[in-house]
Design an enzyme around this catalytic site. Structure first.
Site, PDB file in Angstrom:
ATOM      1  N   GLU A 188       0.819  -1.107   0.049  1.00 40.17           N
ATOM      2  CA  GLU A 188      -0.135   0.120  -0.082  1.00 40.17           C
ATOM      3  C   GLU A 188       0.783   1.095  -0.132  1.00 40.17           C
ATOM      4  O   GLU A 188       2.147   1.395   0.103  1.00 40.17           O
ATOM      5  CB  GLU A 188      -0.921  -0.058   1.205  1.00 40.17           C
ATOM      6  N   HIS A 239      -8.682   8.860   3.492  1.00 44.88           N
ATOM      7  CA  HIS A 239      -8.616   7.901   2.806  1.00 44.88           C
ATOM      8  C   HIS A 239      -8.886   8.327   1.345  1.00 44.88           C
ATOM      9  O   HIS A 239      -9.579   8.592   0.957  1.00 44.88           O
ATOM     10  CB  HIS A 239      -9.242   6.366   3.006  1.00 44.88           C
ATOM     11  N   ARG A 254      -0.387   8.449   1.936  1.00 48.25           N
ATOM     12  CA  ARG A 254      -1.899   8.941   1.789  1.00 48.25           C
ATOM     13  C   ARG A 254      -2.237  10.418   1.871  1.00 48.25           C
ATOM     14  O   ARG A 254      -2.962  10.634   1.040  1.00 48.25           O
ATOM     15  CB  ARG A 254      -2.653   8.158   3.026  1.00 48.25           C
ATOM     16  N   HIS A 262     -10.979   8.836   7.474  1.00 49.59           N
ATOM     17  CA  HIS A 262     -10.717   7.618   7.667  1.00 49.59           C
ATOM     18  C   HIS A 262      -9.921   7.283   9.002  1.00 49.59           C
ATOM     19  O   HIS A 262     -10.527   6.062   9.752  1.00 49.59           O
ATOM     20  CB  HIS A 262      -9.660   7.133   6.580  1.00 49.59           C
ATOM     21  N   ARG A 290      -0.289   8.302   9.681  1.00 45.94           N
ATOM     22  CA  ARG A 290      -0.211   6.943   9.861  1.00 45.94           C
ATOM     23  C   ARG A 290       0.199   6.184   8.147  1.00 45.94           C
ATOM     24  O   ARG A 290      -0.413   6.441   7.220  1.00 45.94           O
ATOM     25  CB  ARG A 290      -1.283   6.551  10.318  1.00 45.94           C
TER      26      ARG A 290
HETATM   27  P1  FAD Z   1     -12.674  -0.357  16.905  1.00 52.70           P
HETATM   28  O1  FAD Z   1     -12.357  -1.813  16.342  1.00 52.70           O
HETATM   29  O2  FAD Z   1     -13.221   0.673  16.346  1.00 52.70           O
HETATM   30  O3  FAD Z   1     -13.562  -0.856  18.001  1.00 52.70           O
HETATM   31  C1  FAD Z   1     -13.902   0.210  19.163  1.00 52.70           C
HETATM   32  C2  FAD Z   1     -15.127  -0.409  20.050  1.00 52.70           C
HETATM   33  O4  FAD Z   1     -15.410   0.551  21.019  1.00 52.70           O
HETATM   34  C3  FAD Z   1     -16.520  -0.728  19.350  1.00 52.70           C
HETATM   35  O5  FAD Z   1     -16.784  -2.024  19.983  1.00 52.70           O
HETATM   36  C4  FAD Z   1     -17.194   0.198  19.790  1.00 52.70           C
HETATM   37  O6  FAD Z   1     -18.638  -0.105  19.978  1.00 52.70           O
HETATM   38  C5  FAD Z   1     -16.882   0.622  20.937  1.00 52.70           C
HETATM   39  N1  FAD Z   1     -17.206   2.038  21.927  1.00 52.70           N
HETATM   40  C6  FAD Z   1     -17.178   3.280  21.281  1.00 52.70           C
HETATM   41  N2  FAD Z   1     -17.462   4.092  22.177  1.00 52.70           N
HETATM   42  C7  FAD Z   1     -18.133   3.466  22.925  1.00 52.70           C
HETATM   43  C8  FAD Z   1     -19.132   3.899  24.225  1.00 52.70           C
HETATM   44  N3  FAD Z   1     -19.220   5.013  24.423  1.00 52.70           N
HETATM   45  N4  FAD Z   1     -19.378   2.929  24.956  1.00 52.70           N
HETATM   46  C9  FAD Z   1     -19.306   1.532  24.901  1.00 52.70           C
HETATM   47  N5  FAD Z   1     -18.445   1.254  23.757  1.00 52.70           N
HETATM   48  C10 FAD Z   1     -17.866   2.056  22.791  1.00 52.70           C
HETATM   49  N6  FAD Z   1      -6.105  -0.371   9.489  1.00 52.70           N
HETATM   50  C11 FAD Z   1      -5.205  -1.354   9.500  1.00 52.70           C
HETATM   51  O7  FAD Z   1      -4.136  -1.328   9.722  1.00 52.70           O
HETATM   52  N7  FAD Z   1      -5.245  -2.131   8.123  1.00 52.70           N
HETATM   53  C12 FAD Z   1      -6.420  -1.748   7.333  1.00 52.70           C
HETATM   54  O8  FAD Z   1      -6.469  -2.551   6.150  1.00 52.70           O
HETATM   55  C13 FAD Z   1      -7.413  -0.943   7.559  1.00 52.70           C
HETATM   56  N8  FAD Z   1      -8.736  -0.887   6.882  1.00 52.70           N
HETATM   57  C14 FAD Z   1      -9.527   0.086   7.150  1.00 52.70           C
HETATM   58  C15 FAD Z   1     -10.606   0.093   6.550  1.00 52.70           C
HETATM   59  C16 FAD Z   1     -12.031   0.703   6.955  1.00 52.70           C
HETATM   60  C17 FAD Z   1     -13.131   0.693   6.223  1.00 52.70           C
HETATM   61  C18 FAD Z   1     -11.775   1.344   8.323  1.00 52.70           C
HETATM   62  C19 FAD Z   1     -12.920   2.246   8.601  1.00 52.70           C
HETATM   63  C20 FAD Z   1     -10.541   1.390   9.004  1.00 52.70           C
HETATM   64  C21 FAD Z   1      -9.377   0.747   8.610  1.00 52.70           C
HETATM   65  N9  FAD Z   1      -8.229   0.586   9.312  1.00 52.70           N
HETATM   66  C22 FAD Z   1      -7.292  -0.259   8.917  1.00 52.70           C
HETATM   67  C23 FAD Z   1      -8.031   1.182  10.630  1.00 52.70           C
HETATM   68  C24 FAD Z   1      -8.424  -0.057  11.793  1.00 52.70           C
HETATM   69  O9  FAD Z   1      -9.429  -0.928  11.211  1.00 52.70           O
HETATM   70  C25 FAD Z   1      -8.593   0.644  13.046  1.00 52.70           C
HETATM   71  O10 FAD Z   1      -7.964   1.769  13.333  1.00 52.70           O
HETATM   72  C26 FAD Z   1      -8.785  -0.338  14.227  1.00 52.70           C
HETATM   73  O11 FAD Z   1      -9.447  -1.448  13.809  1.00 52.70           O
HETATM   74  C27 FAD Z   1      -9.151   0.096  15.421  1.00 52.70           C
HETATM   75  O12 FAD Z   1      -9.509  -0.921  16.179  1.00 52.70           O
HETATM   76  P2  FAD Z   1      -9.850  -0.679  17.737  1.00 52.70           P
HETATM   77  O13 FAD Z   1      -9.719  -1.716  18.618  1.00 52.70           O
HETATM   78  O14 FAD Z   1      -9.081   0.789  18.316  1.00 52.70           O
HETATM   79  O15 FAD Z   1     -11.174   0.217  17.686  1.00 52.70           O
HETATM   80  C1  SIN Z   2      -6.877   0.077   3.077  1.00 55.09           C
HETATM   81  O1  SIN Z   2      -7.292  -1.195   2.777  1.00 55.09           O
HETATM   82  O2  SIN Z   2      -6.781   0.854   2.019  1.00 55.09           O
HETATM   83  C2  SIN Z   2      -6.918   0.745   4.244  1.00 55.09           C
HETATM   84  C3  SIN Z   2      -5.724   0.315   5.078  1.00 55.09           C
HETATM   85  C4  SIN Z   2      -5.633   1.336   6.232  1.00 55.09           C
HETATM   86  O3  SIN Z   2      -6.285   2.093   6.422  1.00 55.09           O
HETATM   87  O4  SIN Z   2      -4.576   1.055   7.022  1.00 55.09           O
END
Ligand code: FAD
Ligand code: SIN
Length: 535
Positions: A116, A244, A291, A352, A387
């Site tokens: 990427e 993104h 990005r 994003h 990032r």
């Molecule tokens: P999340 O997975 O967002 O989990 C947050 C949790 O907190 C959820 O369960 C939510 O319900 C809970 N929560 C929030 N507020 C509250 C509240 N007030 N009370 C109770 N619960 C709450 N990153 C990569 O490294 N590679 C990728 O390929 C990639 N692709 C992506 C594609 C998309 C479409 C998106 C949106 C993001 C992508 N990212 C990628 C970024 C990555 O997915 C996220 O940064 C990462 O998954 C965040 O994980 P997390 O556990 O911190 O939060």
């Molecule tokens: C993507 O698959 O392009 C998202 C990857 C990322 O946000 O790290």
């Protein structure tokens, strides 16, 4: 009232991987996960491209991954943290493989690696184009193995409990702000409960919903960062919002469906409305520049040609390979009547990822004692001003481990006290149902509009000033509503998003330069401010 040894807010990669580690180590302790929606509704579930990791030192090296991360971060990464995450990454990724995560392999059983923007090598492990879905699935399966993990879904965490709730004055200067648990709204009973914990991990994810166009699901409302800020925790780097470059352009549809950057890694090309491959005019790394550069280039092409989107051209790509790696994207485009081998995909940038968040030390400990932060809501020093793609899943795993290790050291040396039973129950006196839901939904729309129009990819001082004035007004109106209303998730999310908007604008106003994801036309160059803006 609920009491739990370890409280985890969020059921994405950060919260779940921490819970598994802690449950294994402390089989006689309780780990409670609170999550505000269905358990798997997380940013994690939507991750597409994969997880960046160096586990093939014949063709790649730690030094290269470190350099790529530092270059993307544009001078603001903490090198020690970058080195730690890159070096510890392979062990953490192996753990989730042991827990059942399947990454794509070739016929010889070797991992298939994607590339990427900003990566000098093919190092991104993936599960087709639904890597996050696979990781979330495997982690939830693993969590089920532990009887001491209790998941409560549809519980909305409202606030972190500190000395403030015991009647003490707490300011940013208070040296020993301590977390005793949280207040949370049980959405099944509509009652606000007190949850006492010895240690709390904030793993509440991102804040993309503060913008009108985002790849983030509805849950990404920055609750954790906003409540940490209210509790006087240190928050940093909020001006660095990653857009993104390639979200599917569908007018009026939110959230936007992501078209993974890995497609460009496999040969897709960005073209403007006249079919010109424009990236050569912006960066020698063409379509695989970091990005921030690609998103700004697209923004500039859209403005120059007066269009709402540009195109991603996949027509010359190997059809079989495409179907193998990107079946979900193929199906989504087909569903809206587009064959990607026949037509170019209309795309536009969308909010994003939030690079800033709750400031932590190298072990994920926030400035509030006994409150840790991990995953997208945290700011560990890894990402700096931008990032590197696919580094966030990696960061979440490495820091979930670091938090678990640090907590266990502190527990075993007696540095984490028992519950604080003096915490009062939630006081809901004098509140009533909000009269009109429209007050909430309209304010949210206004906020998203202001943030997208004035605090997007390209900023300037006048726009930031205007944004702040409008946010101030929204803040005032929403606080009034909050004080007199029975709480609802919609009202609390609006309030949290207003705080997020404020923090982004404030950070952007402090940063009088253009660096990484923050581009201000009034200060197009870089200053010597090689420091995060801490709020
Ligand atoms: P999340 O997975 O967002 O989990 C947050 C949790 O907190 C959820 O369960 C939510 O319900 C809970 N929560 C929030 N507020 C509250 C509240 N007030 N009370 C109770 N619960 C709450 N990153 C990569 O490294 N590679 C990728 O390929 C990639 N692709 C992506 C594609 C998309 C479409 C998106 C949106 C993001 C992508 N990212 C990628 C970024 C990555 O997915 C996220 O940064 C990462 O998954 C965040 O994980 P997390 O556990 O911190 O939060
Ligand atoms: C993507 O698959 O392009 C998202 C990857 C990322 O946000 O790290």
């Amino acid at each position: 009232m609920l009491k739990t040894d370890f409280l985890v807010i969020g059921s994405g990669i950060a919260g779940l991987s921490f819970a598994v580690k802690t449950a294994r180590r402390y089989s006689n302790s309780t780990i409670t996960i609170l999550t505000k929606a269905n358990t798997d509704e997380t940013n994690t579930k939507y991750a597409q491209g994969g997880i960046a990791v160096v586990n093939d030192t014949e063709h790649d090296s730690f030094a290269k991954h470190i350099d790529d991360t530092l270059i993307a971060g544009d001078g603001l990464c903490n090198r020690t943290i970058v080195e730690a995450v890159v070096h510890e990454g392979p062990a953490r990724v192996n753990e989730i493989i042991e827990w059942g995560t399947e990454f794509d392999r070739d016929t010889q059983g070797e991992f298939m690696r994607g590339k990427e923007g900003g990566h000098s090598e093919y190092r991104i492990l993936h599960h087709k184009d639904i890597t996050g879905w696979e990781i979330e699935r495997a982690l939830l399966e693993e969590v089920k193995q532990y009887k001491n993990i209790h998941i409560h879904n549809h519980w909305f965490v409202l606030d972190i409990i500190t000395q403030h709730h015991l009647g003490y004055l707490v300011t940013k200067a208070t040296p020993d702000i301590t977390c005793y648990g949280v207040y949370a709204l049980n959405l099944a009973t509509n009652k606000t409960e007190k949850i006492l914990s010895r240690v709390t991990l904030m793993a509440s994810g991102g804040a993309g919903q503060v913008y009108r166009t985002t790849t983030n699901p509805r849950i990404a409302t920055g609750d954790g960062v906003a409540m940490a800020y209210r509790a006087k925790a240190r928050i940093e780097n909020m001006e660095f919002i990653q857009f993104h470059p390639t979200a599917l352009f569908e007018d009026g549809i939110s959230p936007s469906f992501l078209i993974t950057e890995a497609i460009r890694g496999d040969g897709a090309i960005l073209r403007n409305k006249d079919g010109v491959a424009f990236m050569a005019s912006y960066d020698s790394r063409l379509d695989l520049a970091p990005r921030d550069i690609v998103a700004r280039a697209i923004d500039s092409e859209m403005k120059r040609t007066g269009t709402e989107h540009v195109y991603l051209d996949c027509r010359a790509m190997d059809h079989e390979k495409f179907m193998q790696h990107f079946p979900n994207i193929y199906a989504k485009c087909k569903q809206i009547g587009m064959d990607v081998f026949d037509r170019m995909i209309p795309i536009a940038p969308a909010a994003h990822y939030c690079c800033g968040g709750i400031k932590t030390d190298e072990f994920g400990h926030s400035s509030i004692i006994n409150m840790y932060a991990c995953g997208e809501c945290s700011s560990t020093g890894l990402h700096g001003a931008n990032r590197l793609a696919s580094n966030s899943l990696l960061e979440a795993l490495v820091f979930a481990h670091r938090c678990a290790e640090h907590i266990s050291e502190r527990l075993e040396s007696g540095r984490i006290p028992a519950f604080n039973d003096a915490v009062p129950d939630w006081d809901a006196k004098g509140t009533d149902m909000p009269g009109e839901m429209i007050l909430i939904t309209q304010s949210l729309k206004e906020l998203q509009q202001v943030m997208s129009d004035y605090v997007g990819i390209v900023r300037n001082n006048t726009r930031l000033e205007r944004a702040m004035k409008r946010i101030d007004l929204l803040h005032e109106e929403t606080e009034e509503l909050y004080k007199s209303s029975i709480l609802s998730p919609q009202l609390c999310e609006l309030r949290n998003l207003i705080t997020i908007g404020y923090l982004i604008v404030k950070g952007a106003q402090f940063r009088k330069e253009s660096r990484g994801l923050h581009f201000n036309t009034d200060y197009p160059g870089k200053s010597n401010l090689l420091q995060p803006v801490v709020l």
